[in-house]
Design an enzyme around this catalytic site. Structure first.
Site, PDB file in Angstrom:
ATOM      1  N   LYS A 173      43.167  33.086  32.837  1.00  0.00           N
ATOM      2  CA  LYS A 173      44.248  33.710  33.618  1.00  0.00           C
ATOM      3  C   LYS A 173      43.758  33.826  35.048  1.00  0.00           C
ATOM      4  CE  LYS A 173      45.421  37.904  34.607  1.00  0.00           C
ATOM      5  NZ  LYS A 173      45.758  37.669  36.031  1.00  0.00           N
ATOM      6  N   GLU A 247      31.771  41.346  34.474  1.00  0.00           N
ATOM      7  CA  GLU A 247      31.148  41.249  35.805  1.00  0.00           C
ATOM      8  C   GLU A 247      32.008  42.086  36.736  1.00  0.00           C
ATOM      9  OE1 GLU A 247      28.420  39.799  36.697  1.00  0.00           O
ATOM     10  OE2 GLU A 247      28.001  38.853  34.781  1.00  0.00           O
ATOM     11  N   CYS A 281      31.578  40.944  45.376  1.00  0.00           N
ATOM     12  CA  CYS A 281      31.018  41.990  44.513  1.00  0.00           C
ATOM     13  C   CYS A 281      29.593  42.333  44.922  1.00  0.00           C
ATOM     14  CB  CYS A 281      31.049  41.533  43.063  1.00  0.00           C
ATOM     15  SG  CYS A 281      30.303  39.923  42.858  1.00  0.00           S
ATOM     16  N   GLU A 379      33.729  51.384  46.306  1.00  0.00           N
ATOM     17  CA  GLU A 379      33.682  49.989  46.730  1.00  0.00           C
ATOM     18  C   GLU A 379      34.889  49.716  47.638  1.00  0.00           C
ATOM     19  OE1 GLU A 379      34.563  47.050  43.741  1.00  0.00           O
ATOM     20  OE2 GLU A 379      33.054  45.681  44.537  1.00  0.00           O
TER      21      GLU A 379
HETATM   22  P1  NAD Z   1      41.148  43.734  39.192  1.00  0.00           P
HETATM   23  O1  NAD Z   1      40.270  44.318  38.172  1.00  0.00           O
HETATM   24  O2  NAD Z   1      42.290  44.525  39.706  1.00  0.00           O
HETATM   25  O3  NAD Z   1      41.791  42.344  38.707  1.00  0.00           O
HETATM   26  C1  NAD Z   1      40.997  41.309  38.206  1.00  0.00           C
HETATM   27  C2  NAD Z   1      41.819  40.492  37.234  1.00  0.00           C
HETATM   28  O4  NAD Z   1      42.150  41.296  36.107  1.00  0.00           O
HETATM   29  C3  NAD Z   1      43.133  39.962  37.789  1.00  0.00           C
HETATM   30  O5  NAD Z   1      43.309  38.643  37.330  1.00  0.00           O
HETATM   31  C4  NAD Z   1      44.152  40.888  37.171  1.00  0.00           C
HETATM   32  O6  NAD Z   1      45.423  40.334  37.011  1.00  0.00           O
HETATM   33  C5  NAD Z   1      43.530  41.173  35.820  1.00  0.00           C
HETATM   34  N1  NAD Z   1      44.007  42.402  35.184  1.00  0.00           N
HETATM   35  C6  NAD Z   1      44.494  43.520  35.779  1.00  0.00           C
HETATM   36  N2  NAD Z   1      44.809  44.454  34.843  1.00  0.00           N
HETATM   37  C7  NAD Z   1      44.519  43.908  33.632  1.00  0.00           C
HETATM   38  C8  NAD Z   1      44.618  44.370  32.277  1.00  0.00           C
HETATM   39  N3  NAD Z   1      45.089  45.590  31.993  1.00  0.00           N
HETATM   40  N4  NAD Z   1      44.201  43.558  31.299  1.00  0.00           N
HETATM   41  C9  NAD Z   1      43.692  42.334  31.582  1.00  0.00           C
HETATM   42  N5  NAD Z   1      43.599  41.829  32.836  1.00  0.00           N
HETATM   43  C10 NAD Z   1      44.007  42.603  33.859  1.00  0.00           C
HETATM   44  O7  NAD Z   1      40.170  43.310  40.350  1.00  0.00           O
HETATM   45  P2  NAD Z   1      40.563  42.850  41.786  1.00  0.00           P
HETATM   46  O8  NAD Z   1      40.901  44.043  42.586  1.00  0.00           O
HETATM   47  O9  NAD Z   1      41.524  41.713  41.702  1.00  0.00           O
HETATM   48  O10 NAD Z   1      39.151  42.234  42.242  1.00  0.00           O
HETATM   49  C11 NAD Z   1      38.197  42.959  42.866  1.00  0.00           C
HETATM   50  C12 NAD Z   1      37.165  43.490  41.886  1.00  0.00           C
HETATM   51  O11 NAD Z   1      36.466  42.413  41.259  1.00  0.00           O
HETATM   52  C13 NAD Z   1      36.097  44.282  42.611  1.00  0.00           C
HETATM   53  O12 NAD Z   1      35.762  45.441  41.901  1.00  0.00           O
HETATM   54  C14 NAD Z   1      34.936  43.323  42.665  1.00  0.00           C
HETATM   55  O13 NAD Z   1      33.681  43.910  42.857  1.00  0.00           O
HETATM   56  C15 NAD Z   1      35.054  42.639  41.356  1.00  0.00           C
HETATM   57  N6  NAD Z   1      34.293  41.381  41.382  1.00  0.00           N
HETATM   58  C16 NAD Z   1      33.145  41.289  40.631  1.00  0.00           C
HETATM   59  C17 NAD Z   1      32.379  40.120  40.665  1.00  0.00           C
HETATM   60  C18 NAD Z   1      31.115  39.967  39.837  1.00  0.00           C
HETATM   61  O14 NAD Z   1      30.714  38.825  39.588  1.00  0.00           O
HETATM   62  N7  NAD Z   1      30.462  41.023  39.398  1.00  0.00           N
HETATM   63  C19 NAD Z   1      32.795  39.056  41.448  1.00  0.00           C
HETATM   64  C20 NAD Z   1      33.939  39.188  42.192  1.00  0.00           C
HETATM   65  C21 NAD Z   1      34.691  40.353  42.132  1.00  0.00           C
END
Ligand code: NAD
Length: 487
Positions: A173, A247, A281, A379
């Site tokens: 997704k 992650e 991240c 963050e």
């Molecule tokens: P998010 O958690 O809001 O969304 C990430 C993904 O999860 C999206 O595709 C979203 O549609 C999906 N999602 C949302 N609600 C869901 C649910 N209830 N069930 C399943 N999927 C769902 O994150 P964001 O704001 O889009 O991205 C930023 C975050 O990602 C930050 O916290 C960042 O640190 C983290 N991040 C971590 C890494 C790593 O490798 N550790 C890398 C990049 C980003």
């Protein structure tokens, strides 16, 4: 207006509904994205499940899977300009970064291509006569991969690569914010010669993610995103007790001792916080600097932050582009205002850039006298650096570890013994010493605490997409005696 399609069971399909995708540089709609329905989610998982069990994938040799991954890597390299351009257009990530990253994404696939036929089982020296016992490593099943908008091609490569190397099938997704690069990636994947259904790519928001992660045919959820979403995912995956790798975010300390090479450390800190417009991240978002060099360090940092070229993401001269969404920009502003009210001092920036698009000024906040400021614990996922000074090594450790996250950390010192003490003491999944942000397919990547669990990259990541089957084989031709007859 560009239109994108889902990729399910080897076909490109229009969805029943679409949503608008905004160009972060202008804030205006530039493309229509397919919105997955619950039926689309089911169709994608069913396709992945059929593919997982179909002979052309299930019985394919590991070496052959590796060859297909090599073909995919070559196709990615060939199509790199198009993928980079789309990622830049849809997410605002600058073209300098997307171009460099996509070239390396091909190398990640090559690494897992090479690993496919090195995922070995084991033979056990069992403590019984006439028995052979060995362990088979088998693919875990259908993998649901969920990624956020930043660096999607990269974040999906570290899931799709090891999952396919291990023999799993995948439903990815893409993020609802900027899904174009992943939907285009599906077109490239389609040319590589994998059996249909081995990879399926859909998009949509939290409801689509929830339907996918709670689907009974999903065996493993590989997630990158925020901790709040991770909690939902763990609850959803409990439906069928799917395993998870998470992650998540970070609030990584960037520690600079008084003996560090100041110019190197300043440069590493500038890219550590402002690269990807801070939407990374592993952003080194907490500068922990020795009090004796703080003024000198901050003066140089301020100078560099104010020299950064802010501009259109598709311009090769641009160093900081827009944030991906208006929501991100508003979150950064809100957090800065709260932190200033809590006593943080603004060194530079602090405001959105005037004009169209979701631009934000590179920002530095000195929180040395405001240790409870929200900017030190939350963050931002934006170009905002929070600074704290320290006097002693122990104080540096305490500040570094004063976070619920535990993803990355940076350490700048020339003192070797101190570096070793600090490496042991810092609670984080990655410690970079006299460098920052280095990544490689060969090196595991991941965190502790609110930064999640599981590792991406390296051999372990491929093993995590396998399950162990223990096989007992009796080698004696003697009949097995009747256990109920006393002799
Ligand atoms: P998010 O958690 O809001 O969304 C990430 C993904 O999860 C999206 O595709 C979203 O549609 C999906 N999602 C949302 N609600 C869901 C649910 N209830 N069930 C399943 N999927 C769902 O994150 P964001 O704001 O889009 O991205 C930023 C975050 O990602 C930050 O916290 C960042 O640190 C983290 N991040 C971590 C890494 C790593 O490798 N550790 C890398 C990049 C980003």
């Amino acid at each position: 207006m560009q239109q994108f399609q889902h990729y399910i069971d080897g076909s490109f399909l229009n969805a029943a509904a679409q949503f608008d995708s905004l160009d972060p540089a202008s804030g205006s709609v530039w493309a229509k994205m397919p919105q997955a329905t619950p039926e689309d989610v089911t169709a994608a998982v069913d396709a992945a499940d059929r593919a997982f069990n179909a002979p052309d994938w299930a019985q394919m040799t590991a070496s052959h899977r590796g060859k297909l991954l090599h073909v995919l890597a070559d196709l990615i390299a060939e199509n790199a300009p198009r993928l980079a351009e789309l990622e830049t257009r849809d997410t605002g990530k600058i073209i300098r970064e997307t171009s460099a990253q996509i070239a390396y994404v091909a190398d990640f696939y090559r690494y897992y291509a090479g690993l496919a036929d090195k995922i070995e089982g084991a033979h056990l020296p069992i403590d019984k006569p006439d028995m052979e016992v060995w362990l088979r490593r088998e693919p875990i099943g259908v993998v649901a991969a969920i990624v956020p908008w930043n660096s999607q091609l990269f974040l999906s490569a570290v899931k799709i690569g090891p999952a396919l190397a291990a023999g799993c099938t995948v439903v990815l997704k893409a993020s609802e914010d900027g899904p174009a690069p992943m939907l285009e990636f599906a077109r490239i994947f389609d040319q590589a010669g994998f059996p249909k259904g081995v990879l399926n790519v859909i998009t949509g928001g939290p409801d689509v993610g929830a339907a996918l992660t709670s689907h009974p045919k999903v065996a493993h959820v590989a997630f990158t995103g925020g901790p709040d979403t991770a909690r939902h995912i763990v609850r959803n995956s409990a439906e069928n007790l799917a395993s998870t790798s998470l992650e998540l975010g970070g609030k990584s300390p960037f520690i600079v001792f008084e003996d560090a090479d100041i110019e190197s450390a300043v440069n590493a800190q500038v890219s550590g916080i402002f690269a990807a417009t801070g939407q990374s991240c592993v952003s080194g978002s907490r500068l922990v600097v020795h009090a004796s060099i703080k003024d000198q360090f901050l003066a140089r940092l301020k100078e560099k932050a104010e020299e950064v070229v802010i501009g259109a993401p598709d311009d090769m001269q641009t160093e900081v582009g827009p944030l991906c969404t208006e929501r991100q920009r508003d979150t950064a502003l809100d957090l800065i205002e709260r932190s200033l009210a809590q006593g943080a001092k603004l060194i530079t920036g602090g405001q959105p850039v005037e004009g169209e698009g979701f631009y934000f000024q590179p920002t530095i906040l000195d929180c040395s006298e405001a240790r409870n400021a929200d900017s030190l614990s939350h963050e931002f996922f934006g170009p905002v650096l929070s600074v704290v000074s320290f006097e002693t090594e122990q104080e540096a450790i305490d500040i570094a570890n004063d976070t619920a996250f535990g993803l990355a950390s940076g350490l700048f010192t020339k003192n070797l013994t101190r570096a070793h003490r600090m490496i042991r003491a810092i609670r984080a999944g990655i410690v970079w010493v006299n460098t920052y942000r280095a990544v490689s397919p060969i090196a595991p990547f991941g965190g502790h605490g609110l930064s999640g669990h599981g590792r991406e990259g390296g051999l372990q990541a491929a093993l995590d997409y396998t399950k162990i089957k223990t096989v007992w084989l009796r080698t004696s031709d003697d009949p097995i005696p009747n256990p109920f007859v006393m002799r």
